[in-house]
Motif scaffolding. Structure first.
Motif, PDB file in Angstrom:
ATOM      1  N   LEU A 102       0.893  -1.257  -0.134  1.00  0.00           N
ATOM      2  CA  LEU A 102       0.004   0.078   0.136  1.00  0.00           C
ATOM      3  C   LEU A 102       0.847   1.302  -0.120  1.00  0.00           C
ATOM      4  CD1 LEU A 102      -2.744  -0.864   2.661  1.00  0.00           C
ATOM      5  CD2 LEU A 102      -3.086  -0.585   0.153  1.00  0.00           C
ATOM      6  N   PRO A 103       0.443   2.310  -0.651  1.00  0.00           N
ATOM      7  CA  PRO A 103      -0.952   2.633  -1.360  1.00  0.00           C
ATOM      8  C   PRO A 103      -0.837   2.276  -2.607  1.00  0.00           C
ATOM      9  CG  PRO A 103       0.435   4.599  -1.146  1.00  0.00           C
ATOM     10  CD  PRO A 103       1.325   3.465  -0.513  1.00  0.00           C
ATOM     11  N   GLY A 104       0.196   1.650  -3.154  1.00  0.00           N
ATOM     12  CA  GLY A 104       0.246   1.499  -4.560  1.00  0.00           C
ATOM     13  C   GLY A 104      -0.739   0.188  -4.870  1.00  0.00           C
ATOM     14  N   GLU A 105      -0.739  -0.776  -4.438  1.00  0.00           N
ATOM     15  CA  GLU A 105      -1.435  -1.943  -4.668  1.00  0.00           C
ATOM     16  C   GLU A 105      -2.247  -2.485  -3.776  1.00  0.00           C
ATOM     17  OE1 GLU A 105       0.859  -4.512  -7.414  1.00  0.00           O
ATOM     18  OE2 GLU A 105       2.200  -3.880  -6.216  1.00  0.00           O
ATOM     19  N   PHE A 106      -3.522  -2.820  -3.782  1.00  0.00           N
ATOM     20  CA  PHE A 106      -4.243  -3.339  -2.698  1.00  0.00           C
ATOM     21  C   PHE A 106      -4.232  -4.978  -2.886  1.00  0.00           C
ATOM     22  CE2 PHE A 106      -7.982  -5.448  -0.909  1.00  0.00           C
ATOM     23  CZ  PHE A 106      -7.892  -4.750   0.551  1.00  0.00           C
ATOM     24  N   VAL A 107      -3.582  -5.626  -2.197  1.00  0.00           N
ATOM     25  CA  VAL A 107      -3.279  -7.179  -2.429  1.00  0.00           C
ATOM     26  C   VAL A 107      -3.538  -7.942  -1.102  1.00  0.00           C
ATOM     27  CG1 VAL A 107      -1.460  -8.699  -3.104  1.00  0.00           C
ATOM     28  CG2 VAL A 107      -1.444  -6.563  -4.187  1.00  0.00           C
ATOM     29  N   GLU A 108      -4.465  -8.681  -1.074  1.00  0.00           N
ATOM     30  CA  GLU A 108      -4.578  -9.523   0.081  1.00  0.00           C
ATOM     31  C   GLU A 108      -3.645 -10.948   0.021  1.00  0.00           C
ATOM     32  OE1 GLU A 108      -8.625  -9.036   2.010  1.00  0.00           O
ATOM     33  OE2 GLU A 108      -8.929  -9.951   0.397  1.00  0.00           O
ATOM     34  N   ARG A 109      -3.204 -11.356   1.137  1.00  0.00           N
ATOM     35  CA  ARG A 109      -2.383 -12.511   0.973  1.00  0.00           C
ATOM     36  C   ARG A 109      -2.849 -13.472   2.039  1.00  0.00           C
ATOM     37  NH1 ARG A 109       3.607 -11.844   2.582  1.00  0.00           N
ATOM     38  NH2 ARG A 109       3.816 -14.044   2.738  1.00  0.00           N
ATOM     39  N   ASP A 110      -2.610 -14.899   1.699  1.00  0.00           N
ATOM     40  CA  ASP A 110      -2.988 -15.910   2.676  1.00  0.00           C
ATOM     41  C   ASP A 110      -1.618 -16.515   3.203  1.00  0.00           C
ATOM     42  OD1 ASP A 110      -5.608 -15.542   2.161  1.00  0.00           O
ATOM     43  OD2 ASP A 110      -6.000 -17.264   1.159  1.00  0.00           O
ATOM     44  N   LEU A 111      -1.655 -16.328   4.675  1.00  0.00           N
ATOM     45  CA  LEU A 111      -0.309 -17.248   5.156  1.00  0.00           C
ATOM     46  C   LEU A 111      -0.706 -18.286   5.697  1.00  0.00           C
ATOM     47  CD1 LEU A 111       0.354 -13.770   7.458  1.00  0.00           C
ATOM     48  CD2 LEU A 111       1.180 -14.199   5.021  1.00  0.00           C
ATOM     49  N   ALA A 112      -0.018 -19.341   5.030  1.00  0.00           N
ATOM     50  CA  ALA A 112      -0.529 -20.772   5.235  1.00  0.00           C
ATOM     51  C   ALA A 112       0.582 -21.485   6.175  1.00  0.00           C
ATOM     52  CB  ALA A 112      -0.457 -21.354   4.103  1.00  0.00           C
ATOM     53  N   THR A 113       1.709 -20.937   6.716  1.00  0.00           N
ATOM     54  CA  THR A 113       2.569 -21.500   7.428  1.00  0.00           C
ATOM     55  C   THR A 113       3.024 -20.583   8.681  1.00  0.00           C
ATOM     56  OG1 THR A 113       4.635 -20.923   6.199  1.00  0.00           O
ATOM     57  CG2 THR A 113       3.499 -22.896   5.615  1.00  0.00           C
ATOM     58  N   LEU A 119       9.639   3.881   7.705  1.00  0.00           N
ATOM     59  CA  LEU A 119       8.714   3.012   6.939  1.00  0.00           C
ATOM     60  C   LEU A 119       7.527   3.683   6.370  1.00  0.00           C
ATOM     61  CD1 LEU A 119       9.649  -0.435   8.389  1.00  0.00           C
ATOM     62  CD2 LEU A 119      10.406   0.531   6.350  1.00  0.00           C
ATOM     63  N   LEU A 120       7.415   5.123   6.558  1.00  0.00           N
ATOM     64  CA  LEU A 120       6.279   5.813   6.115  1.00  0.00           C
ATOM     65  C   LEU A 120       4.929   5.170   6.320  1.00  0.00           C
ATOM     66  CD1 LEU A 120       7.889   6.467   2.650  1.00  0.00           C
ATOM     67  CD2 LEU A 120       8.065   8.140   4.813  1.00  0.00           C
ATOM     68  N   GLN A 121       4.515   4.718   7.550  1.00  0.00           N
ATOM     69  CA  GLN A 121       3.247   4.227   7.905  1.00  0.00           C
ATOM     70  C   GLN A 121       2.204   5.571   7.650  1.00  0.00           C
ATOM     71  OE1 GLN A 121       5.975   3.396   9.540  1.00  0.00           O
ATOM     72  NE2 GLN A 121       5.898   1.171  10.573  1.00  0.00           N
ATOM     73  N   GLY A 122       2.646   6.580   7.932  1.00  0.00           N
ATOM     74  CA  GLY A 122       1.889   7.673   7.972  1.00  0.00           C
ATOM     75  C   GLY A 122       1.445   8.091   6.655  1.00  0.00           C
ATOM     76  N   SER A 123       2.288   8.427   5.771  1.00  0.00           N
ATOM     77  CA  SER A 123       2.219   8.960   4.206  1.00  0.00           C
ATOM     78  C   SER A 123       1.623   7.791   3.474  1.00  0.00           C
ATOM     79  CB  SER A 123       3.324   9.399   3.728  1.00  0.00           C
ATOM     80  OG  SER A 123       4.410   8.730   3.999  1.00  0.00           O
ATOM     81  N   ARG A 124       1.867   6.322   3.791  1.00  0.00           N
ATOM     82  CA  ARG A 124       1.520   5.244   2.985  1.00  0.00           C
ATOM     83  C   ARG A 124       0.089   4.986   3.464  1.00  0.00           C
ATOM     84  NH1 ARG A 124       3.474   0.755   2.959  1.00  0.00           N
ATOM     85  NH2 ARG A 124       4.703   0.850   4.895  1.00  0.00           N
ATOM     86  N   LEU A 125       0.021   4.618   4.775  1.00  0.00           N
ATOM     87  CA  LEU A 125      -1.328   3.998   5.464  1.00  0.00           C
ATOM     88  C   LEU A 125      -2.217   4.717   5.978  1.00  0.00           C
ATOM     89  CD1 LEU A 125       0.741   1.392   7.062  1.00  0.00           C
ATOM     90  CD2 LEU A 125       0.016   1.244   4.633  1.00  0.00           C
ATOM     91  N   THR A 126      -2.025   5.811   6.750  1.00  0.00           N
ATOM     92  CA  THR A 126      -2.794   6.713   7.381  1.00  0.00           C
ATOM     93  C   THR A 126      -3.604   7.488   6.156  1.00  0.00           C
ATOM     94  OG1 THR A 126      -1.852   6.767   9.352  1.00  0.00           O
ATOM     95  CG2 THR A 126      -3.232   8.606   9.159  1.00  0.00           C
ATOM     96  N   ALA A 127      -2.690   8.003   5.374  1.00  0.00           N
ATOM     97  CA  ALA A 127      -3.332   9.013   4.383  1.00  0.00           C
ATOM     98  C   ALA A 127      -4.254   8.028   3.451  1.00  0.00           C
ATOM     99  CB  ALA A 127      -2.315   9.521   3.648  1.00  0.00           C
TER     100      ALA A 127
END
Ligand code: MRU
Length: 357
Positions: free
Chosen positions: A24-35, A196-204
């Motif tokens: 994020l924010p470039g791509e919205f991707v879901e991932r399954d964590l299997a292990t 890691l820009l959690q504010g500008s990438r994620l909060t915004a």
């Protein structure tokens, strides 16, 4: 608009489904964590992050690790559960929610009678309960905090303590979402939050998606904005709140609290009671995660620092209680002097580290 679901089960509860926050924010991707290793790697690299979401990931992660092993005998199965729990808790040390949630699942397993398949069912139900409770706690934090916001308020927040960091609508951002539901116009200044820009990438990203007016500022410009009268209050999350009210949160939070104090601006911390760790007396006892210095020396994938330069990269700092105007929780607003000694919701005690497991 679909609510953000940062973390949940996949359909058959064999994997953990996350929004991959590295993309994020470039791509919205879901991932399954299997292990177990998938879950640990996602936690380590901040694909899933934020204290409450880390707790949910840990709780589900123990179940993911155990799923292929239901043919073991009960003793070996529970030993494997403890080993997976210890591995998960060691992945990120500061957010107490991780150890707290993992321990809840372990205890459920240990007291469930019957074969491993029944134990695993009970552990999955406990992990689901932790997710459901977090959703409720976020909503309650929002409702407890909304009276602190007047129409037209400008809120400064740091890092991301929103829906992406929790199972629900967030912690620090919850009162802002509830204010918007009530028709109040609240604007947000979001610090970039290096490295890691959690504010500008994620909060915004998540506030923009909700139509809440957000302005990104560099971490170093907070003082000037406060002096200019652009900040009515600060609202941040927490990774661990200890008995005397000292709060660990994203590196830079302490600096903001000092600045807010200097400028006479209220400084609020919002967190679920699962983030309170009354086993530690004061902030000095909190383990602060040191991350790869490479995160500071680069911006994303691009190296920006001088060749040969060294860096330090503590991921969190501790804000002393005396700088915190109030702590907004699902159980109401606490004001100084803080003294957290109570047990958590449902009578589960809080745990401090992997050694308690
Ligand atoms: O390193 P991160 O992104 O996991 O740090 C997150 C924070 O510091 C948050 O403010 C905190 O975990 C609260 S999230 C509701």
């Amino acid at each position: 608009m679909q609510p953000i679901q940062a973390i949940r089960w996949d359909a058959d509860q064999r994997s953990v489904r996350i929004i991959d926050q590295r993309r994020l924010p470039g791509e919205f991707v879901e991932r399954d964590l299997a292990t177990l290793e998938d879950v640990r790697e996602a936690i380590r690299t901040l694909a899933v992050r934020g204290a409450p979401a880390l707790g949910i990931a840990g709780a589900m992660g123990v179940c993911v690790a155990l799923a292929p092993h239901v043919a073991l005998d009960r003793h070996a199965f529970l030993a494997m559960a403890r080993s997976a729990a210890t591995d998960l808790v060691a992945t990120r040390p500061t957010a107490v929610n991780l150890a707290w949630a993992v321990q809840r699942v372990l205890r459920t397993g240990a007291r469930t009678p019957g074969p491993p398949a029944s134990i695993l069912d009970a552990m999955r139900a406990e992990a689901s309960a932790i997710l459901a409770e977090d959703q409720v706690m976020c909503r309650r934090i929002g409702e407890a905090g909304v009276p602190l916001l007047r129409d037209g308020a400008s809120v400064l927040t740091h890092c991301n303590a929103g829906a992406l960091a929790t199972g629900g609508i967030g912690t620090a951002l919850a009162p802002i979402y509830v204010a918007a539901e009530h028709g109040l116009r609240v604007t947000v200044l979001a610090t970039e939050t290096r490295p890691l820009l959690q504010g500008s990438r994620l909060t915004a990203w998540e506030l923009g998606r909700a139509g809440i007016e957000t302005t990104i500022i560099t971490d170093s410009s907070a003082a000037a904005r406060m002096r200019a009268g652009d900040v009515d209050l600060c609202l941040v999350g927490a990774d661990r709140i200890v008995a005397n009210g000292d709060c660990a949160n994203k590196i830079g939070t302490y600096a903001l609290a000092v600045l807010a104090h200097h400028h006479g601006i209220p400084f609020y911390v919002a967190a679920p009671t699962s983030t309170i760790d009354p086993s530690l007396p004061a902030g000095e006892a909190i383990a602060i995660e040191e991350r790869d210095p490479g995160e500071v020396l680069s911006l994303g994938e691009v190296r920006v620092a001088a060749h040969g330069a060294r860096a330090r990269n503590p991921a969190f700092d501790v804000t002393p209680a005396e700088l915190i105007s109030a702590i907004i929780t699902d159980q109401g607003i606490f004001r100084p002097p803080y003294a957290f000694t109570v047990k958590g919701p449902e009578g589960h005690s809080f745990v401090a580290s992997a050694s308690d497991l």
